[in-house]
Design a protein around this motif. Structure first.
Motif, short mmCIF file in Angstrom:
data_model
loop_
_atom_site.label_atom_id
_atom_site.label_comp_id
_atom_site.label_asym_id
_atom_site.label_seq_id
_atom_site.Cartn_x
_atom_site.Cartn_y
_atom_site.Cartn_z
N ILE A 111 13.15 4.52 1.15
CA ILE A 111 13.37 4.87 2.57
C ILE A 111 12.39 4.16 3.51
N PRO A 112 11.06 4.32 3.35
CA PRO A 112 10.15 3.60 4.26
C PRO A 112 10.14 2.10 4.03
N LEU A 113 10.30 1.66 2.78
CA LEU A 113 10.31 0.22 2.50
C LEU A 113 11.49 -0.46 3.19
N ASN A 114 12.66 0.17 3.16
CA ASN A 114 13.83 -0.40 3.83
C ASN A 114 13.57 -0.58 5.32
N CYS A 115 12.95 0.41 5.92
CA CYS A 115 12.73 0.37 7.37
C CYS A 115 11.72 -0.70 7.76
N LEU A 116 10.64 -0.82 6.99
CA LEU A 116 9.66 -1.86 7.29
C LEU A 116 10.20 -3.25 6.98
N ASN A 117 10.97 -3.36 5.89
CA ASN A 117 11.58 -4.65 5.58
C ASN A 117 12.62 -5.04 6.62
N LEU B 169 14.46 -6.93 -1.31
CA LEU B 169 13.01 -6.90 -1.17
C LEU B 169 12.43 -5.53 -1.53
N SER B 170 13.06 -4.47 -1.07
CA SER B 170 12.58 -3.12 -1.39
C SER B 170 12.59 -2.89 -2.89
N ALA B 171 13.68 -3.31 -3.54
CA ALA B 171 13.77 -3.17 -5.00
C ALA B 171 12.69 -3.98 -5.71
N MET B 172 12.42 -5.17 -5.20
CA MET B 172 11.42 -6.04 -5.81
C MET B 172 10.01 -5.48 -5.65
N PHE B 173 9.71 -4.90 -4.47
CA PHE B 173 8.40 -4.29 -4.26
C PHE B 173 8.19 -3.10 -5.20
N VAL B 174 9.22 -2.24 -5.32
CA VAL B 174 9.12 -1.10 -6.23
C VAL B 174 9.00 -1.58 -7.67
N LEU C 120 0.83 -1.20 0.00
CA LEU C 120 0.00 0.00 0.00
C LEU C 120 0.87 1.26 0.00
N ILE C 121 1.95 1.24 0.79
CA ILE C 121 2.84 2.41 0.84
C ILE C 121 3.51 2.64 -0.51
N THR C 122 3.95 1.56 -1.15
CA THR C 122 4.61 1.69 -2.46
C THR C 122 3.65 2.28 -3.49
N TRP C 123 2.42 1.79 -3.48
CA TRP C 123 1.41 2.35 -4.39
C TRP C 123 1.14 3.82 -4.06
N PHE C 124 1.03 4.13 -2.77
CA PHE C 124 0.73 5.49 -2.33
C PHE C 124 1.82 6.46 -2.77
N MET C 125 3.08 6.06 -2.65
CA MET C 125 4.19 6.96 -2.98
C MET C 125 4.44 7.07 -4.47
N LEU C 126 4.34 5.96 -5.18
CA LEU C 126 4.64 5.97 -6.61
C LEU C 126 3.42 6.22 -7.47
N GLY C 127 2.22 6.06 -6.88
CA GLY C 127 1.00 6.20 -7.67
C GLY C 127 0.17 7.42 -7.35
N THR C 128 0.52 8.19 -6.29
CA THR C 128 -0.27 9.36 -5.93
C THR C 128 0.65 10.57 -5.68
N PRO D 208 17.06 9.21 -9.70
CA PRO D 208 15.68 9.72 -9.60
C PRO D 208 15.16 9.73 -8.17
N GLY D 209 14.62 10.88 -7.75
CA GLY D 209 14.21 11.07 -6.37
C GLY D 209 13.04 10.20 -5.94
N GLU D 210 12.10 9.92 -6.85
CA GLU D 210 10.92 9.16 -6.45
C GLU D 210 11.27 7.77 -5.94
N TYR D 211 12.33 7.18 -6.48
CA TYR D 211 12.72 5.85 -6.04
C TYR D 211 13.54 5.89 -4.76
N VAL D 212 14.25 6.99 -4.55
CA VAL D 212 14.96 7.18 -3.28
C VAL D 212 13.95 7.27 -2.14
N PHE D 213 12.92 8.10 -2.34
CA PHE D 213 11.91 8.27 -1.29
C PHE D 213 11.05 7.02 -1.12
N ALA D 214 10.87 6.24 -2.17
CA ALA D 214 10.14 4.98 -2.04
C ALA D 214 10.95 3.98 -1.23
#
Length: 397
Positions: A197-203, A387-392, A41-49, A189-195
């Motif tokens: 950050i939270p994915l790394n922490c949750l993973n 994992l973070s790369a795979m989710f993105v 949900l976070i990945t979609w929220f950050m990259l899709g909205t 690209p900044g959008e993937y850096v910001f994506a």
């Protein structure tokens, strides 16, 4: 086909980490499933909205403000150094630790940090089913970095047993520091850096609960509050915090210099035996199967595997500079997964930084648990990045 490979990659990483777990029966799969859903949900929220990108940008701006404040102090002591267009790692990434540790200790002194740990940790722990402090630490790492984050909660860490302390060491492999986000954004690209950050922490929270599952009773799942006898006056607290920060800077600097030098030495020895052979090339071969599991084609997979090897053996900056030169020739999916994978501190020198941090703030006795479990830290750091790369990658084609 490549989308399916991406999904298979996620399952493979989980499977390999589970095989490395010494306490497989204690793994809480319900908590892990909940965290995976949250991550998607976070990945979609950050990259899709657009609002998602705005929220992350505002959070990053706050931590950039803290770094700017730290730089004011550094500029007073070293004006000629800070006036240069390019500032050395020592001044840009290490020296701000002194101010950041003091700032958060002030929040802790007035009970603000304790309240945040308790409330925010409670929210995440309700979702994940994991302890409050670990849950809060996973969020704290989003912009503070491993050394600063460990220092900020050092009073909490001081009352934990060794096994639980190891969890924080494992999680620390997957953070970044707010002080270097700007450097990342200037290269990739900044959008993937910001994506990332939270994915790394949750993973990090997710994989630590597999690699080192710990049972925490309700009585133990509390936020430590120092008694009045343990508390010093306000100005003594600030002064002590700054000295703690300075000791951390010195220890971390020694670790970074030593590990980078050892890598160069090993490369020299390998090159003497086999011309052109380096640690980076060895790791790139080892990681090539995982590069394919990121959903990449042959040429792109081998290139990303090369970046993985560079990051692990040296650091992410060197790999990002290489990626920056080739951004125009790569597919969007390749750029997304490569950037996300590189956005963390997971490498050999980071192990030394974590060991040095715990040693400097808690003593050699406590830091031994890190030295005995280096392999767990490396497995976690690499697996979290994958994992973070795979989710993105699931959302960018």
């Amino acid at each position: 086909m490549f989308f399916l490979l991406n999904i298979v990659g996620i399952l493979v990483v989980f499977g390999l980490v589970f095989l490395c777990s010494p306490n497989k029966k204690q793994v809480k799969w319900r908590s892990i499933a909940a965290l995976i859903i949250v991550e998607l949900l976070i990945t979609w929220f950050m990259l899709g909205t657009k609002i998602g990108a705005w929220v992350i940008d505002k959070i990053a701006s706050f931590f950039t403000f803290l770094i700017d404040c730290a730089n004011e102090g550094i500029s007073f002591a070293f004006p000629s150094v800070m006036a240069n267009p390019t500032v050395d790692f020592f001044f840009s990434a290490l020296m701000p630790i002194i101010f950041i540790v003091a700032f958060f200790d002030i929040l802790g002194y007035f009970g603000i940090l304790t309240w945040i740990i308790d409330k925010v940790g409670w929210v995440i722990s309700r979702v994940s089913g994991l302890p409050k402090l670990e849950s809060f630490f996973s969020l704290q790492m989003m912009f503070l970095g491993n050394t600063e984050a460990l220092a900020v909660i050092r009073q909490q860490l001081s009352v934990l047993n060794e096994n639980r302390l190891l969890t924080f060491g494992i999680m620390s492999m997957s953070s970044i520091s707010g002080s270097i986000i700007g450097a990342y954004l200037s290269m990739v690209p900044g959008e993937y850096v910001f994506a990332a950050i939270p994915l790394n922490c949750l993973n990090a929270l997710l994989l630590a609960s597999i690699l080192n599952p710990v049972e925490v009773s309700q009585e133990e799942d509390i936020v430590y509050v120092p008694s009045k006898k343990e508390r010093t006056d306000f100005f003594s607290t600030i002064s002590n915090s700054m000295l703690v920060g300075m000791r951390m800077v010195i220890v971390i600097l020694a670790m970074v210099i030593g590990y980078v030098a050892l890598t160069a030495c090993l490369n020299g020895i390998l090159g003497f035996l086999i011309e052109g052979l380096t640690v980076q090339k060895i790791f790139s071969v080892i990681f090539s199967p995982f590069a394919f599991l990121l959903g990449l084609s042959g040429h792109d997979a081998m290139y990303v595997a090369q970046l993985m090897g560079i990051k692990l053996a040296t650091n992410e900056f060197v790999a990002m500079m290489d990626l920056q030169k080739n951004l125009h020739s790569l597919q969007p999916h390749t750029v997304a997964v490569a950037t996300t994978f590189l956005t963390s501190f997971a490498n050999f020198s980071t192990v030394g930084m974590i060991y040095g941090t715990i040693s400097s703030i808690m003593g050699d006795e406590k830091s031994r648990i890190i030295g005995k479990n280096v392999w767990k830290l490396l497995v976690s750091g690499i697996a979290v990045s994958l994992l973070s790369a795979m989710f993105v990658g699931l959302f960018v084609w």
